[in-house]
Design an enzyme around this catalytic site. Structure first.
Site, PDB file in Angstrom:
ATOM      1  N   SER A 194      14.871  29.483   7.527  1.00  0.00           N
ATOM      2  CA  SER A 194      14.950  28.726   6.292  1.00  0.00           C
ATOM      3  C   SER A 194      16.304  28.992   5.617  1.00  0.00           C
ATOM      4  CB  SER A 194      13.765  29.079   5.388  1.00  0.00           C
ATOM      5  OG  SER A 194      13.576  28.079   4.437  1.00  0.00           O
ATOM      6  N   ASP A 456       8.690  19.930  10.545  1.00  0.00           N
ATOM      7  CA  ASP A 456       9.259  20.582   9.362  1.00  0.00           C
ATOM      8  C   ASP A 456      10.207  19.644   8.607  1.00  0.00           C
ATOM      9  OD1 ASP A 456      10.382  22.283   7.491  1.00  0.00           O
ATOM     10  OD2 ASP A 456      11.729  23.248   8.941  1.00  0.00           O
ATOM     11  N   HIS A 481       7.986  24.648  10.001  1.00  0.00           N
ATOM     12  CA  HIS A 481       9.061  25.485   9.474  1.00  0.00           C
ATOM     13  C   HIS A 481       9.072  26.879  10.116  1.00  0.00           C
ATOM     14  CE1 HIS A 481      12.090  25.814   6.405  1.00  0.00           C
ATOM     15  NE2 HIS A 481      11.511  26.828   5.801  1.00  0.00           N
TER      16      HIS A 481
END
Ligand code: NAG
Ligand code: NAG
Ligand code: NAG
Ligand code: NAG
Ligand code: NAG
Length: 519
Positions: A194, A456, A481
């Site tokens: 991320s 994602d 994700h």
């Protein structure tokens, strides 16, 4: 910001009787989540990345100890050159080969407290075992227990930037090389998922002499104020279940919109969505209504972003929500949307949906390290207002999630929480600076592997295709994700297993070719 603000009564002068005040405290502590308990801005309260696995049996006991690194407050300014603070890190030397070519792995902390469990779990630990690597994790400044300043006033937050964080990493690496008497042939590889996935890629770009390579998972590289693509991916991901599911969501939102128009409808919404305060009192406040609609859309965003990824807190999947959304027995689409909302309120241990804008802003304005919002929400929101944007908007009346949370809604929050100067012009300017600084989707770097999942929504701002062999990508069909980072599980789909195999092969390649690269 998908959000549900608490309906915790603020100090009111007429609450004089102590017993009543005590009762309120008890209620507040049972009902533990707040405005910030749920999925907001693409992030849960504890950050984008969950714990590495749901397997309690893997939890290492005793846990690694907290270690502290004396870090500079300001890597760039002239004025506060001498000021330092204590940055937290963890070490795992269990697999360390400790010879002149043994690699060093560094997990980059992100916009939440650094988790000790990542020091003994997750895919990167498997790689460390394979390559005999020494493992570090450095907590990101201003998150978790890494407090560079006495509080989080807007004045102090000037030291919260990705560039300062990257320089923290460089300073940390230099110092650990000394402390562990490492030689220059020992290659440092950084990992992150991320926002730390972006940082991993940028760290290699900015400090190629210290960092040999990076595995960048689900990292957005393109900063963007109006991240409207986010909900486009959410829609596409819902449609992977069935187009009926996506259509039912769209019809439900349209029905909510119609119900807002009259008193009976408004009462109906209160009932269906368990609102903490009646819609009729907020109907003329567009910010409350934006927050309301965004909360309902956020229910889907949070589940899609973490679909089946082993994140222990991810209780529901796209299948669970879509099973409800297509179930006509429950009632019309809006009733099904109410059931979905119930499921997620229960998951986040909330009794009612608090959509009041002012409550949310008040929480985000608190600056003490003990405040709820200072668990990461105030900090991350600041970073979006000051560097990245990333606002997950919907601004199309005839589209699935409607037109109630356009980009202005988010910019208004920046202005109300931090500074009037953070207006749309400011946002556009800082976002283009960020892109210029790091190169956005045309990074000026090598030895970075970019990994994304098709489900994602963040992949829309990342590098998913590349013709440059020095910037390879892995795009995993059907995963969410950071899926590749979590502890491998039996239920992992074959393409996820294959992605992890490719990553280990890439690492092997990186760790072989050092002489060539550094020449
Ligand atoms: C902050 O987050 C941590 C980790 O997610 C959690 O354990 C803690 O209870 C939170 N604290 C507050 C004040 O919300
Ligand atoms: C690595 O080896 C050196 C020399 O034998 C030793 O002093 C050091 O403690 C070892 N480091 C680790 C982390 O095991
Ligand atoms: C649909 O909802 C009804 C009522 O809640 C429930 O009894 C039924 O099991 C659901 N059907 C499916 C296929 O999930
Ligand atoms: C709004 O959404 C509708 C339905 O998805 C779509 O056909 C239309 O092109 C969208 N309009 C804009 C301006 O994006
Ligand atoms: C790319 O990076 C190299 C070395 O890190 C640097 O010398 C060069 O100026 C950079 N190019 C651009 C366009 O930023």
């Amino acid at each position: 910001m998908a959000t549900a603000n608490r309906a915790f009564p603020r100090h009111t002068a007429y609450l004089l009787r102590l017993s009543f005040v005590l009762l309120l405290f008890i209620i507040a502590s049972i009902d533990k989540t707040s405005a910030l308990g749920r999925f907001r801005n693409g992030r849960y309260d504890d950050g984008f990345l969950g714990e590495p696995s749901k397997f309690e049996s893997l939890r290492r006991k005793p846990e690694p100890e907290d270690k502290w690194f004396e870090q500079k407050l300001d890597h760039f300014g002239q004025k506060n050159k001498e000021l330092t603070w204590k940055q937290r890190y963890f070490v795992n030397d269990e697999f360390y080969r400790n010879d002149s070519t043994a690699p060093v792995f560094l997990m980059i902390g992100g916009e939440g407290e650094a988790s000790k469990r990542w020091m003994s779990e997750g895919a990167w630990i498997k790689y460390a075992e394979h390559f005999g690597a020494l493992c570090f994790q450095l907590e990101h400044r201003f998150y978790g227990k890494s407090h560079p300043t006495s509080d989080l006033s807007t004045k102090n937050l000037v030291y919260l930037t990705s560039e300062q964080a990257l320089s923290d990493l460089a300073n940390f690496i230099r110092s650990m090389k000394k402390e562990y008497s490492m030689n220059d042939n020992q290659k440092w590889i950084v990992f992150g998922g991320s926002y730390p996935g972006s940082l991993a890629a940028w760290a290699r770009e900015k400090f190629p002499n210290l960092i040999h390579g990076a595995i960048s998972s689900s990292g957005p590289l393109l900063a963007k104020v109006d991240f409207k693509e986010y909900f486009e991916v959410v829609k596409a991901s819902l449609a992977t279940y069935s187009t009926d599911c996506l259509e039912a969501v769209g019809r439900a939102f349209a029905q909510v919109e119609i119900l807002t128009r009259h008193m009976i409808g408004q009462r109906n919404l209160d009932e269906k969505f368990k609102t903490c305060t009646p819609i009729k009192d907020s109907i003329n406040n567009p910010l409350d209504m934006s927050n309301f609609f965004e909360s309902l859309a956020g229910n889907f965003a949070g589940v899609v972003q973490y679909n089946k990824d082993n994140r222990p807190s991810a209780k529901y999947t796209i299948d669970d929500l879509c099973n409800v959304m297509v179930n006509t027995t429950i009632g019309p689409p809006v009733a099904r949307l109410g059931v979905v909302n119930d499921m997620l309120l229960t998951e986040s241990k909330e009794k009612c949906l608090d959509y009041k804008y002012d409550t949310m802003i008040a929480e985000l304005k608190e600056t003490s390290w003990d405040a709820k919002a200072c668990n990461g929400s105030r900090q991350w929101t600041y970073q979006t207002c000051n560097e990245f944007g990333f606002y997950q908007t919907s601004n199309n009346k005839s589209d699935t999630f409607g037109d109630r949370f356009a980009v202005d809604f988010f910019i208004k929050q920046c202005m109300d929480v931090y500074s009037e100067s953070m207006d749309s012009k400011y946002l556009e300017q800082v976002v283009s600076q960020t892109n210029e600084n790091y190169g956005a989707l045309k990074p000026n770097t090598t030895n970075v592997l970019y990994v994304h999942g098709s489900i994602d929504p963040w992949h829309a701002l990342g590098l998913t295709k590349s013709k440059n062999p020095k910037l390879p990508t892995i795009y995993i069909e059907g995963t969410a994700h950071c899926a590749n980072m979590y502890e491998p599980a039996k239920s992992d789909p074959p393409q996820l297993v294959e992605a992890r195999n490719k990553i280990i092969k890439y690492l092997a390649q990186l760790l072989e070719n050092f002489k060539l690269e550094s020449a």
